[in-house]
Scaffold this motif. Structure first.
Motif, PDB file in Angstrom:
ATOM      1  N   ALA A 277      34.216  39.243  44.093  1.00 25.05           N
ATOM      2  CA  ALA A 277      34.651  40.130  43.013  1.00 25.05           C
ATOM      3  C   ALA A 277      34.791  39.374  41.697  1.00 25.05           C
ATOM      4  CB  ALA A 277      35.974  40.797  43.393  1.00 25.05           C
ATOM      5  N   LEU A 278      35.339  38.164  41.752  1.00 20.40           N
ATOM      6  CA  LEU A 278      35.467  37.355  40.539  1.00 20.40           C
ATOM      7  C   LEU A 278      34.098  36.915  40.023  1.00 20.40           C
ATOM      8  CD1 LEU A 278      38.595  35.158  41.380  1.00 20.40           C
ATOM      9  CD2 LEU A 278      38.422  36.969  39.663  1.00 20.40           C
ATOM     10  N   LEU A 279      33.192  36.584  40.941  1.00 17.81           N
ATOM     11  CA  LEU A 279      31.822  36.247  40.532  1.00 17.81           C
ATOM     12  C   LEU A 279      31.176  37.418  39.799  1.00 17.81           C
ATOM     13  CD1 LEU A 279      30.430  34.318  43.650  1.00 17.81           C
ATOM     14  CD2 LEU A 279      30.873  33.377  41.377  1.00 17.81           C
ATOM     15  N   ALA A 280      31.487  38.641  40.258  1.00 16.80           N
ATOM     16  CA  ALA A 280      30.927  39.836  39.611  1.00 16.80           C
ATOM     17  C   ALA A 280      31.367  39.928  38.156  1.00 16.80           C
ATOM     18  CB  ALA A 280      31.356  41.090  40.370  1.00 16.80           C
ATOM     19  N   THR A 281      32.628  39.619  37.876  1.00 15.79           N
ATOM     20  CA  THR A 281      33.107  39.700  36.486  1.00 15.79           C
ATOM     21  C   THR A 281      32.489  38.600  35.630  1.00 15.79           C
ATOM     22  OG1 THR A 281      35.090  38.328  36.879  1.00 15.79           O
ATOM     23  CG2 THR A 281      35.277  40.703  37.279  1.00 15.79           C
ATOM     24  N   VAL A 282      32.235  37.439  36.230  1.00 13.25           N
ATOM     25  CA  VAL A 282      31.563  36.357  35.495  1.00 13.25           C
ATOM     26  C   VAL A 282      30.126  36.781  35.156  1.00 13.25           C
ATOM     27  CG1 VAL A 282      30.698  33.984  35.628  1.00 13.25           C
ATOM     28  CG2 VAL A 282      32.977  34.539  36.520  1.00 13.25           C
ATOM     29  N   VAL A 283      29.434  37.340  36.151  1.00 17.00           N
ATOM     30  CA  VAL A 283      28.071  37.822  35.920  1.00 17.00           C
ATOM     31  C   VAL A 283      28.064  38.917  34.860  1.00 17.00           C
ATOM     32  CG1 VAL A 283      26.108  39.018  36.966  1.00 17.00           C
ATOM     33  CG2 VAL A 283      27.271  37.200  38.231  1.00 17.00           C
ATOM     34  N   ALA A 284      29.017  39.857  34.962  1.00 18.34           N
ATOM     35  CA  ALA A 284      29.073  40.980  34.021  1.00 18.34           C
ATOM     36  C   ALA A 284      29.301  40.512  32.590  1.00 18.34           C
ATOM     37  CB  ALA A 284      30.176  41.950  34.434  1.00 18.34           C
ATOM     38  N   ALA A 285      30.032  39.398  32.434  1.00 15.93           N
ATOM     39  CA  ALA A 285      30.305  38.887  31.092  1.00 15.93           C
ATOM     40  C   ALA A 285      29.037  38.425  30.389  1.00 15.93           C
ATOM     41  CB  ALA A 285      31.314  37.738  31.163  1.00 15.93           C
ATOM     42  N   TYR A 286      28.012  38.076  31.174  1.00 20.13           N
ATOM     43  CA  TYR A 286      26.776  37.540  30.593  1.00 20.13           C
ATOM     44  C   TYR A 286      25.583  38.487  30.721  1.00 20.13           C
ATOM     45  CZ  TYR A 286      29.298  33.129  30.364  1.00 20.13           C
ATOM     46  OH  TYR A 286      30.227  32.150  30.073  1.00 20.13           O
ATOM     47  N   VAL A 287      25.757  39.559  31.493  1.00 22.25           N
ATOM     48  CA  VAL A 287      24.661  40.510  31.695  1.00 22.25           C
ATOM     49  C   VAL A 287      24.794  41.655  30.695  1.00 22.25           C
ATOM     50  CG1 VAL A 287      23.640  42.155  33.314  1.00 22.25           C
ATOM     51  CG2 VAL A 287      24.395  39.936  34.124  1.00 22.25           C
TER      52      VAL A 287
ATOM     53  N   THR B 150      28.692  37.444  53.887  1.00 21.08           N
ATOM     54  CA  THR B 150      28.654  38.904  53.761  1.00 21.08           C
ATOM     55  C   THR B 150      29.834  39.414  52.943  1.00 21.08           C
ATOM     56  OG1 THR B 150      27.513  39.108  55.890  1.00 21.08           O
ATOM     57  CG2 THR B 150      28.617  41.076  55.035  1.00 21.08           C
ATOM     58  N   GLY B 151      31.025  38.882  53.212  1.00 20.58           N
ATOM     59  CA  GLY B 151      32.212  39.281  52.456  1.00 20.58           C
ATOM     60  C   GLY B 151      32.071  38.980  50.974  1.00 20.58           C
ATOM     61  N   THR B 152      31.520  37.818  50.664  1.00 20.93           N
ATOM     62  CA  THR B 152      31.302  37.459  49.259  1.00 20.93           C
ATOM     63  C   THR B 152      30.296  38.401  48.614  1.00 20.93           C
ATOM     64  OG1 THR B 152      31.738  35.127  49.801  1.00 20.93           O
ATOM     65  CG2 THR B 152      30.664  35.584  47.697  1.00 20.93           C
ATOM     66  N   ALA B 153      29.229  38.735  49.343  1.00 17.26           N
ATOM     67  CA  ALA B 153      28.208  39.650  48.818  1.00 17.26           C
ATOM     68  C   ALA B 153      28.797  41.041  48.587  1.00 17.26           C
ATOM     69  CB  ALA B 153      27.031  39.723  49.778  1.00 17.26           C
TER      70      ALA B 153
ATOM     71  N   ILE C  83      39.025  43.501  46.587  1.00 13.69           N
ATOM     72  CA  ILE C  83      38.040  43.537  45.504  1.00 13.69           C
ATOM     73  C   ILE C  83      38.689  43.917  44.171  1.00 13.69           C
ATOM     74  CG2 ILE C  83      36.056  44.821  44.575  1.00 13.69           C
ATOM     75  CD1 ILE C  83      35.058  45.062  47.468  1.00 13.69           C
ATOM     76  N   SER C  84      39.464  44.995  44.176  1.00 14.14           N
ATOM     77  CA  SER C  84      39.885  45.605  42.915  1.00 14.14           C
ATOM     78  C   SER C  84      40.879  44.755  42.127  1.00 14.14           C
ATOM     79  CB  SER C  84      40.484  46.991  43.175  1.00 14.14           C
ATOM     80  OG  SER C  84      41.614  46.906  44.027  1.00 14.14           O
ATOM     81  N   ILE C  85      41.808  44.076  42.796  1.00 17.98           N
ATOM     82  CA  ILE C  85      42.830  43.316  42.057  1.00 17.98           C
ATOM     83  C   ILE C  85      42.220  42.145  41.279  1.00 17.98           C
ATOM     84  CG2 ILE C  85      44.911  41.896  42.274  1.00 17.98           C
ATOM     85  CD1 ILE C  85      45.822  43.781  44.500  1.00 17.98           C
ATOM     86  N   PRO C  86      41.461  41.244  41.928  1.00 16.48           N
ATOM     87  CA  PRO C  86      40.853  40.167  41.130  1.00 16.48           C
ATOM     88  C   PRO C  86      39.830  40.680  40.119  1.00 16.48           C
ATOM     89  CG  PRO C  86      40.045  40.098  43.392  1.00 16.48           C
ATOM     90  CD  PRO C  86      41.175  41.064  43.363  1.00 16.48           C
ATOM     91  N   ALA C  87      39.058  41.719  40.493  1.00 14.96           N
ATOM     92  CA  ALA C  87      38.058  42.258  39.568  1.00 14.96           C
ATOM     93  C   ALA C  87      38.727  42.898  38.348  1.00 14.96           C
ATOM     94  CB  ALA C  87      37.176  43.272  40.278  1.00 14.96           C
ATOM     95  N   PHE C  88      39.861  43.544  38.555  1.00 11.40           N
ATOM     96  CA  PHE C  88      40.619  44.150  37.457  1.00 11.40           C
ATOM     97  C   PHE C  88      40.974  43.107  36.399  1.00 11.40           C
ATOM     98  CE2 PHE C  88      45.092  44.851  36.018  1.00 11.40           C
ATOM     99  CZ  PHE C  88      44.839  45.849  35.092  1.00 11.40           C
ATOM    100  N   PHE C  89      41.567  42.007  36.828  1.00 12.69           N
ATOM    101  CA  PHE C  89      41.929  40.952  35.877  1.00 12.69           C
ATOM    102  C   PHE C  89      40.677  40.283  35.299  1.00 12.69           C
ATOM    103  CE2 PHE C  89      45.887  41.198  38.397  1.00 12.69           C
ATOM    104  CZ  PHE C  89      46.790  41.385  37.349  1.00 12.69           C
ATOM    105  N   GLY C  90      39.639  40.173  36.113  1.00 13.31           N
ATOM    106  CA  GLY C  90      38.401  39.562  35.647  1.00 13.31           C
ATOM    107  C   GLY C  90      37.740  40.357  34.538  1.00 13.31           C
TER     108      GLY C  90
END
Length: 273
Positions: A99-109, A151-154, A195-202
């Motif tokens: 989830a945190l990786l997703a926010t990092v990717v989103a910051a650059y995509v 799988t969990g990370t994906a 997923i939602s808690i770390p992604a929210f802050f991210g």
């Protein structure tokens, strides 16, 4: 600060969106992210928000809404004892990491990149519902490490990029390996929390100081949308659930698949139309 009339128009659009999202979420038995993200995208566009931040704002605000709903759902399923807690314990690091990786990717995509990802994954999920029978299995039990961690990370990564609570992906994973759908749905509520808690802050961090965000936004989370959508969706969702009980499982899957195809087509049109 925009005129009060513009803010009221924005709130009115969100109220309609909340009713639609809550109804569809109840009908299809999902956390709402699959519905909220395209709805937010449409409403934010009508409100005149710049194109380059609309998709990020839609995903971030959807993620914020998943936090309270996933916690509430997790507590309800926990009381019934239907959750695979061993799987969740094994994913305490993997899913939040994704989830945190997703926010990092989103910051650059770009917004276009996020829309393309949502559109493609929507097609994949729709194809799975339309053409893969629930009797199709990859095994009789969940795989061990390190495949389970990966799988969990994906799941955390894909769900975070789409503003999902992880239910669609986790349900697919668990049922492919022979787990009952009820256990998969219950466990998905815990995945949604991870997923939602770390992604929210991210998403707050990723969008901090971004130009073009509407009033009352903290990063990529808009609090007007949150405040309007949350109570309305909670009020309307049970009516969608009542409607769902009148339909069989195949009809529900077909309906959700058609909805995903429509959303994918809408995003592809916004990119290439």
């Amino acid at each position: 600060m925009p005129p009060i009339a513009d803010i009221l128009f924005f709130v009115a659009l969100l109220a309609i969106a909340g009713a639609v999202a809550g109804l569809l979420a109840g009908v299809f038995g999902i956390g709402g992210g699959a519905v909220l993200v395209p709805v937010f995208y449409q409403v934010f566009g009508y409100a005149g928000i710049p194109e380059d931040v609309i998709m990020h704002l839609a995903v971030g605000t959807s993620t914020a809404l998943i936090v309270p709903t996933s916690i509430r759902s997790f507590r309800a399923h926990e009381k019934r004892g239907a959750i695979d807690k061993d799987l969740l314990k094994g994913w305490v690091i993997a899913v939040p990491l994704g989830a945190l990786l997703a926010t990092v990717v989103a910051a650059y995509v770009s917004s276009e990149g996020l829309r393309l990802f949502f559109a493609v994954m929507g097609l994949v999920l729709a194809a799975r519902m339309l053409f893969l029978s629930n009797r199709f299995h990859l095994g009789t039990d969940l795989p061990g490490q390190p495949f389970r961690f990966i799988t969990g990370t994906a799941i955390g990564l894909f769900s975070g990029l789409m503003g999902f609570g992880g239910g669609v992906f986790n349900n697919t994973f668990m049922t492919l390996y022979g787990r009952p759908i009820h256990q998969a749905v219950a466990t998905s509520s815990g995945v949604g929390v991870l997923i939602s808690i770390p992604a929210f802050f991210g998403f707050i961090f990723a969008g901090w100081g971004e130009a073009g965000l509407p009033p009352f936004s903290t990063g990529y989370v808009n609090w007007i949308a949150f405040a309007v959508i949350f109570p309305i969706a909670m009020l309307v969702t049970p009516y969608g659930a009542q409607l769902a009980h009148r339909l069989n499982k195949k009809q529900l899957e077909m309906g959700f698949a058609v909805f995903l195809l429509f959303v994918s087509a809408r995003f592809f049109w916004s990119l290439y139309g």
